[in-house]
Structures are given as structure tokens and as C-alpha cells.
Design a protein around this motif. Sequence first.
Motif, PDB file in Angstrom:
ATOM      1  N   ASP A 129       0.798  -1.221   0.000  1.00 23.57           N
ATOM      2  CA  ASP A 129       0.000   0.000   0.000  1.00 23.57           C
ATOM      3  C   ASP A 129       0.837   1.280   0.000  1.00 23.57           C
ATOM      4  O   ASP A 129       0.386   2.303  -0.485  1.00 23.57           O
ATOM      5  CB  ASP A 129      -0.921   0.015   1.234  1.00 23.57           C
ATOM      6  CG  ASP A 129      -1.963  -1.098   1.172  1.00 23.57           C
ATOM      7  OD1 ASP A 129      -2.097  -1.712   0.107  1.00 23.57           O
ATOM      8  OD2 ASP A 129      -2.611  -1.339   2.198  1.00 23.57           O
ATOM      9  N   ARG A 155      -9.911  -0.091 -10.646  1.00 22.33           N
ATOM     10  CA  ARG A 155      -9.806   1.334 -10.358  1.00 22.33           C
ATOM     11  C   ARG A 155     -11.145   1.855  -9.863  1.00 22.33           C
ATOM     12  O   ARG A 155     -12.186   1.588 -10.459  1.00 22.33           O
ATOM     13  CB  ARG A 155      -9.364   2.135 -11.590  1.00 22.33           C
ATOM     14  CG  ARG A 155      -8.982   3.571 -11.269  1.00 22.33           C
ATOM     15  CD  ARG A 155      -8.424   4.276 -12.491  1.00 22.33           C
ATOM     16  NE  ARG A 155      -7.890   5.574 -12.138  1.00 22.33           N
ATOM     17  CZ  ARG A 155      -8.614   6.675 -11.997  1.00 22.33           C
ATOM     18  NH1 ARG A 155      -9.917   6.612 -12.163  1.00 22.33           N
ATOM     19  NH2 ARG A 155      -8.047   7.816 -11.671  1.00 22.33           N
ATOM     20  N   TYR A 156     -11.103   2.574  -8.765  1.00 22.16           N
ATOM     21  CA  TYR A 156     -12.304   3.142  -8.157  1.00 22.16           C
ATOM     22  C   TYR A 156     -12.231   4.666  -8.272  1.00 22.16           C
ATOM     23  O   TYR A 156     -11.205   5.271  -7.965  1.00 22.16           O
ATOM     24  CB  TYR A 156     -12.403   2.747  -6.683  1.00 22.16           C
ATOM     25  CG  TYR A 156     -12.386   1.248  -6.460  1.00 22.16           C
ATOM     26  CD1 TYR A 156     -13.542   0.489  -6.605  1.00 22.16           C
ATOM     27  CD2 TYR A 156     -11.198   0.598  -6.122  1.00 22.16           C
ATOM     28  CE1 TYR A 156     -13.522  -0.884  -6.415  1.00 22.16           C
ATOM     29  CE2 TYR A 156     -11.172  -0.775  -5.925  1.00 22.16           C
ATOM     30  CZ  TYR A 156     -12.329  -1.511  -6.075  1.00 22.16           C
ATOM     31  OH  TYR A 156     -12.313  -2.870  -5.892  1.00 22.16           O
ATOM     32  N   ALA A 207     -13.151   8.779  -7.602  1.00 18.22           N
ATOM     33  CA  ALA A 207     -13.244   9.602  -6.398  1.00 18.22           C
ATOM     34  C   ALA A 207     -14.638   9.445  -5.794  1.00 18.22           C
ATOM     35  O   ALA A 207     -15.632   9.232  -6.497  1.00 18.22           O
ATOM     36  CB  ALA A 207     -12.970  11.060  -6.741  1.00 18.22           C
ATOM     37  N   LYS A 261     -12.773  11.808  -1.317  1.00 19.89           N
ATOM     38  CA  LYS A 261     -11.602  10.943  -1.307  1.00 19.89           C
ATOM     39  C   LYS A 261     -11.073  10.808  -2.731  1.00 19.89           C
ATOM     40  O   LYS A 261     -11.841  10.745  -3.682  1.00 19.89           O
ATOM     41  CB  LYS A 261     -11.953   9.567  -0.756  1.00 19.89           C
ATOM     42  CG  LYS A 261     -12.545   9.590   0.653  1.00 19.89           C
ATOM     43  CD  LYS A 261     -11.541  10.093   1.671  1.00 19.89           C
ATOM     44  CE  LYS A 261     -12.132  10.042   3.077  1.00 19.89           C
ATOM     45  NZ  LYS A 261     -11.174  10.543   4.087  1.00 19.89           N
ATOM     46  N   PRO A 262      -9.757  10.756  -2.886  1.00 20.14           N
ATOM     47  CA  PRO A 262      -9.196  10.646  -4.236  1.00 20.14           C
ATOM     48  C   PRO A 262      -9.481   9.278  -4.846  1.00 20.14           C
ATOM     49  O   PRO A 262      -9.851   8.335  -4.147  1.00 20.14           O
ATOM     50  CB  PRO A 262      -7.699  10.854  -3.995  1.00 20.14           C
ATOM     51  CG  PRO A 262      -7.484  10.433  -2.586  1.00 20.14           C
ATOM     52  CD  PRO A 262      -8.729  10.815  -1.840  1.00 20.14           C
ATOM     53  N   ARG A 314      -8.869   5.550  -6.287  1.00 19.98           N
ATOM     54  CA  ARG A 314      -8.013   4.487  -5.776  1.00 19.98           C
ATOM     55  C   ARG A 314      -7.828   3.408  -6.837  1.00 19.98           C
ATOM     56  O   ARG A 314      -8.698   3.179  -7.669  1.00 19.98           O
ATOM     57  CB  ARG A 314      -8.624   3.850  -4.523  1.00 19.98           C
ATOM     58  CG  ARG A 314      -8.831   4.792  -3.353  1.00 19.98           C
ATOM     59  CD  ARG A 314      -9.644   4.088  -2.277  1.00 19.98           C
ATOM     60  NE  ARG A 314     -10.958   3.704  -2.781  1.00 19.98           N
ATOM     61  CZ  ARG A 314     -11.748   2.805  -2.200  1.00 19.98           C
ATOM     62  NH1 ARG A 314     -11.326   2.170  -1.121  1.00 19.98           N
ATOM     63  NH2 ARG A 314     -12.930   2.522  -2.714  1.00 19.98           N
ATOM     64  N   THR A 315      -6.671   2.757  -6.770  1.00 16.76           N
ATOM     65  CA  THR A 315      -6.393   1.618  -7.635  1.00 16.76           C
ATOM     66  C   THR A 315      -6.032   0.428  -6.760  1.00 16.76           C
ATOM     67  O   THR A 315      -5.183   0.543  -5.872  1.00 16.76           O
ATOM     68  CB  THR A 315      -5.244   1.923  -8.609  1.00 16.76           C
ATOM     69  OG1 THR A 315      -5.613   3.017  -9.449  1.00 16.76           O
ATOM     70  CG2 THR A 315      -4.942   0.703  -9.473  1.00 16.76           C
ATOM     71  N   GLU A 316      -6.675  -0.697  -7.023  1.00 17.92           N
ATOM     72  CA  GLU A 316      -6.417  -1.919  -6.256  1.00 17.92           C
ATOM     73  C   GLU A 316      -5.736  -2.939  -7.155  1.00 17.92           C
ATOM     74  O   GLU A 316      -6.174  -3.192  -8.279  1.00 17.92           O
ATOM     75  CB  GLU A 316      -7.731  -2.490  -5.713  1.00 17.92           C
ATOM     76  CG  GLU A 316      -7.544  -3.728  -4.863  1.00 17.92           C
ATOM     77  CD  GLU A 316      -8.848  -4.259  -4.309  1.00 17.92           C
ATOM     78  OE1 GLU A 316      -8.800  -5.229  -3.529  1.00 17.92           O
ATOM     79  OE2 GLU A 316      -9.917  -3.706  -4.665  1.00 17.92           O
ATOM     80  N   GLU A 318      -4.120   5.136  -3.138  1.00 24.31           N
ATOM     81  CA  GLU A 318      -4.859   6.347  -3.463  1.00 24.31           C
ATOM     82  C   GLU A 318      -4.031   7.188  -4.426  1.00 24.31           C
ATOM     83  O   GLU A 318      -2.884   7.520  -4.143  1.00 24.31           O
ATOM     84  CB  GLU A 318      -5.175   7.142  -2.199  1.00 24.31           C
ATOM     85  CG  GLU A 318      -6.219   6.479  -1.310  1.00 24.31           C
ATOM     86  CD  GLU A 318      -6.678   7.385  -0.183  1.00 24.31           C
ATOM     87  OE1 GLU A 318      -6.015   8.428   0.034  1.00 24.31           O
ATOM     88  OE2 GLU A 318      -7.677   7.071   0.469  1.00 24.31           O
ATOM     89  N   GLU A 319      -4.612   7.513  -5.550  1.00 20.67           N
ATOM     90  CA  GLU A 319      -3.903   8.267  -6.570  1.00 20.67           C
ATOM     91  C   GLU A 319      -4.038   9.761  -6.301  1.00 20.67           C
ATOM     92  O   GLU A 319      -5.128  10.241  -5.971  1.00 20.67           O
ATOM     93  CB  GLU A 319      -4.473   7.958  -7.952  1.00 20.67           C
ATOM     94  CG  GLU A 319      -4.492   6.481  -8.290  1.00 20.67           C
ATOM     95  CD  GLU A 319      -5.179   6.222  -9.606  1.00 20.67           C
ATOM     96  OE1 GLU A 319      -5.221   7.151 -10.444  1.00 20.67           O
ATOM     97  OE2 GLU A 319      -5.690   5.104  -9.798  1.00 20.67           O
ATOM     98  N   ALA A 350      -9.098  15.570  -6.580  1.00 22.45           N
ATOM     99  CA  ALA A 350     -10.173  15.323  -5.633  1.00 22.45           C
ATOM    100  C   ALA A 350     -10.848  16.624  -5.222  1.00 22.45           C
ATOM    101  O   ALA A 350     -12.041  16.669  -4.958  1.00 22.45           O
ATOM    102  CB  ALA A 350      -9.620  14.613  -4.403  1.00 22.45           C
TER     103      ALA A 350
END
Length: 283
Positions: free
Chosen positions: A198, A225-226, A228, A236-237, A239-241, A261-262, A266
Motif C-alpha cells: 500500500d 480502479r475506483y 473519487a 476521497k481521491p 483508488r487503484t487496487e 490512493e492516486e 479530488a
Amino acid sequence: MTREHPDGDLVVLAVKVEDVRLGDITDHLGGRLVVREIVHRKYQWDLAGDEPGYVHRQSRGPDEIPPRFRRSLPRTDTVRVWRTLDAIGPVRGHGRRIERGDLVVRGWFRFYNSHTAGCSCGWRDATTYTGNSSSAEIAWRQHKTMALTEQAYAAQSGLRLVTELQEANQSLAPVPWTFRPVYNGPAAGGGMAQGRLDGLPLEAARTAMAGWAGVLGAGEVHEFRYPARQGLRGWKPPRTELNLSAYGGERALVELSALIEEPGPADDASTAISPDGGDDPWP
């Protein structure tokens, strides 16, 4: 300042966080760290320290230098440590047995000129060392180190897998591993190594996982990829999992994951128009 660590007598073990000792070496996202500070909490413990070879100068007051690395874990998690034989102490079944031979008599002085190392477990070195007994002592310590490491490998197959892979492929990215048993599936009765990346930048995490996927023979790294989102304390910015799972054989599993968190716009998302046409941000 740095100095070399005596790597010859380091035993690889899988121990719970609550059993980690000062002076142990454990994993960190940036490499290895020598534990010189342990923070006890009710459930979460901190392992803090510096890289092997770093010389810490003791001081008090505002000049105290904090540890360079810190890792926070539940105290019941199992982690990998390298522990010296001197810190382990005597172990039942692995007592030193050094046989002496070739008695030399020179006037009032008598000494033995040959030494053969052995162990109470039944091991006996095939080499006979001439001179003092230090070479035989080193051979017995090397045997004890390998025997205790092999016991840890037998109890946790995931520990063996990731340790041997990292020793054979020095270019692999360091991973802060935790370990747990496997109760079902093809690896039932074996062990699992789990790592999280992480704290890395996204591209570094992708590169690290690609390297591990190559040596593990895994298919591909799954990426999600999620966008914002609106949280309780603001936007929240995105996110990439990243996820990687592989079966390493010998009832050993490996799981690597990262939730990063990219840095993105945001703040601009707070001015977005909600789907119903109002001026408020999306719920």
C-alpha cells in the motif's frame, strides 16, 4: 553510519508479532529493518528500527534520533524474522559435540591438533579440522542455523517459498510479509504468505507485482480502479487496487495486494454537479 551485520548465524523464523524481540531483523516495505523499538498497545503493535548495518547513536532529549522505519501490525499476526543463534540460546536436541584427536605433547604443553564437529541430533561433519577448534565450532553453528531454519520451513511452507525465491532472485521487490495456515483447498495443511504494497506509488507497485508474478508463474495481476468518492470527511481521491494470487507448490500460497490512493483532482470533484441537477456534491 553503517557497519556489516554478521549474517552467518541468522535463523529464519515465523513468529507472532508479540514474540518479536529487540535485535531481530524483519521485513519492511523498504527492505529489512533491525528492530530497536517495540510499541505495545492492546491489539496493535509497532515494530520500528533501521536497516541492517545502520549504527544508531544513543542520545537523550530533543536530540534523540527516531527509528527510520516503522511497521504497525496486530500483535497476533505472524511475521518473518531473522534471529541470531546467540539470541535463540540453547535448543534441546542440538547440543554441540566436538571430538578432539591427534594429541600433541611439547614439553609441558599438551593440545589436540584435530577437531571434528558433531551435534546431539546425530549430525556429524565429514571434515576434520586441524589447528584450534574454532573451525569446528563454526561448522556446528552453521548446521544448527540450517536445522532451525528447516524446522521453521516445515511448519510454514509459505515462509520457505518466499524466502527461497528472494534469495534466488535478488531483484525482487521487498515485501512486508505475514503468514497464516491454510485449512482447505489444494494447499490444505500448508501455509500462505500475504503481502501488502500500500505504501508504494502506483507504478512501483505494478512493477513489484509483475516481478513476483514472473517468478511465481502466475497469470496476471488483476487491477481495479475506483473513482473519487464522497466520504464522511469530504471527497476521497481515486483508488487503484492490485491483486496477485499464486500457488507455489508444496502446499504454499502467495497473495499480494495493494490499495493505492492516486493523487488526483479530488478537490475539483467537490464542485461536480449531482445527477439530479442540484449544486450539492454527489452523496
